[in-house]
Scaffold this active site. Sequence first.
Site, short mmCIF file in Angstrom:
data_model
loop_
_atom_site.label_atom_id
_atom_site.label_comp_id
_atom_site.label_asym_id
_atom_site.label_seq_id
_atom_site.Cartn_x
_atom_site.Cartn_y
_atom_site.Cartn_z
N PRO A 1 0.82 -1.22 0.00
CA PRO A 1 0.00 0.00 0.00
C PRO A 1 0.85 1.26 0.00
CG PRO A 1 -0.07 -1.08 2.16
CD PRO A 1 0.70 -1.99 1.24
N ASP A 2 0.32 2.35 -0.59
CA ASP A 2 1.04 3.63 -0.45
C ASP A 2 0.59 4.29 0.86
OD1 ASP A 2 -1.41 4.83 -0.99
OD2 ASP A 2 -0.80 5.74 -2.89
N PHE A 3 0.92 5.55 1.06
CA PHE A 3 0.61 6.20 2.34
C PHE A 3 -0.67 7.02 2.29
CE2 PHE A 3 5.08 5.30 2.19
CZ PHE A 3 5.28 4.69 3.42
N ARG A 4 -0.82 7.82 1.21
CA ARG A 4 -1.84 8.86 1.24
C ARG A 4 -3.03 8.63 0.31
NH1 ARG A 4 3.07 10.84 2.08
NH2 ARG A 4 3.40 11.89 4.07
N ASP B 1 11.11 -0.39 0.41
CA ASP B 1 10.79 -1.80 0.15
C ASP B 1 11.92 -2.56 -0.55
OD1 ASP B 1 10.58 -0.95 -2.57
OD2 ASP B 1 8.42 -0.62 -2.36
N GLU C 1 -2.36 11.37 -10.00
CA GLU C 1 -2.83 12.75 -9.87
C GLU C 1 -1.67 13.69 -10.17
OE1 GLU C 1 -3.71 13.31 -5.70
OE2 GLU C 1 -1.87 12.32 -5.08
N CYS D 1 17.87 -4.13 21.82
CA CYS D 1 19.31 -4.17 21.58
C CYS D 1 19.93 -5.45 22.16
CB CYS D 1 19.96 -2.96 22.20
SG CYS D 1 21.71 -2.83 21.79
N HIS E 1 14.84 7.79 2.02
CA HIS E 1 14.22 7.54 3.32
C HIS E 1 14.73 6.25 3.95
CE1 HIS E 1 10.68 10.43 2.19
NE2 HIS E 1 11.80 11.05 2.43
N ASN F 1 11.11 5.06 -1.35
CA ASN F 1 10.57 3.77 -0.91
C ASN F 1 11.57 2.99 -0.05
OD1 ASN F 1 8.43 4.58 -2.36
ND2 ASN F 1 8.71 3.17 -4.07
#
Length: 278
Positions: A38-41, A114, A237, A163, A131, A112
Site C-alpha cells: 500500500p502507499d501512504f496517502r 521496500d 494525480e 538491543c 528515506h 521507498n
Amino acid sequence: VTLAERSLAAVADHIKSGKARRIVVMTGAGISTAAGIPDFRSPETGLYANLAALNLPEPEAVFDLDFFKKNPKPFYVLAKDLYPGTFHPTVSHVFISLLASKGLLAQLFTQNIDCLERTAGIPGELIVEAHGSFASQRCIDCKTPFPDDKMREHVARAEVPRCIRSEADGDDRCDGLVKPDIVFFHEALPSLFYERRGLTETADLALVLGTSLSVHPFAGLPDMVPEPVPRVLFNMERVGSLGTQADDVLVLGDCDTGVRKLADALGWRDELEAKWRE
Ligand code: OAD
C-alpha cells in the site's frame, strides 16, 4: 530542447535522438502499489487511512521518532505488512532498470523502503534511498547493529526487538529499542541524498513516478531540474509543480500503464515485458 508536442511520443524521440543520456528518476510509494504494497496517502487504500485500529494521535506518528520511543508497537504492526522479501518488482521498477542497463540512468532517487529497486536489478550505486530502507537495523540508543535473521523473526510476529548488547560483550547491557534504518520524521536523510541531489541540475530528462511530493526535502527535487529540461510525471494525480513548465509532460493514471506506453513509443516493449517476467 523544446518538446513541441507534450506527449510520450515526444519524450521517446528525446531519448531515441540521444539527447537524454543523463536521466534522473524520482519515485515514491505509487510505483510499488501494483506489487501489493500500500502507499501512504491514497484516500481508501493508503496506510495512513488504515491505521485507525492502532490508536495513533495522527497517522504520521507511526514514523515519528518521539512517538516510537514511547510506543514502538504500532510501527512493528505496520512493518509486518511492509517487510521486504515476498514482493515482486513492478513494470515501473523494471523500466528504470532497463534505463540503467542502457547506460541512460544518471541517478534514481527513491522514497521507498521496500528494496524493490535493487530486486529489479538497478545497480546500488545508481540508487539513493532517500528515506533509508528495511535492509539493515540498529539500536536507537547505542547504534549497535541488530542481526537480519532475528529482525525477520521479530517482524513476522510484530514483536519489538531490543538491543542485543549485553554484559557478556564486556559492555553495559543496553536493551534500547531497535529500529530499521528508515528515516523517521525529525531524522536526517542519508548524507548520500545531499551528495547526489545536485545531479538533478545536470539531468537532460527527469521522470517522476508514483509520489505525492508531500514530504520535504525530497519533494523539492523536481524543482531543481532546470528549465527547459523535460520533466515527465507518471502518477494518478498531478503533484507538486509538475505541469507548470512548458516542457512538462503529464501521464496521469497508473504508472505501469504509462510506462508501457513509453516503452511502446521507444520500441522497448518486448524487452521490458521479458525483463519483468524474469
Ligand atoms: P504517497 O502515498 O504520499 O503518494 C503516492 C502517490 O502515488 C499518490 O499521488 C498516488 O495517487 C500515487 N499512486 C498510487 N498508486 C499509483 C499507481 N499505481 N500509479 C501511479 N500513481 C500511483 O507516497 P510517497 O509520495 O512515497 O515516509 O510518500 C512520501 C513519504 O511519506 C514516504 O516515503 C513515507 C511517508 O511518510 C517514510 O516512510 C519515512
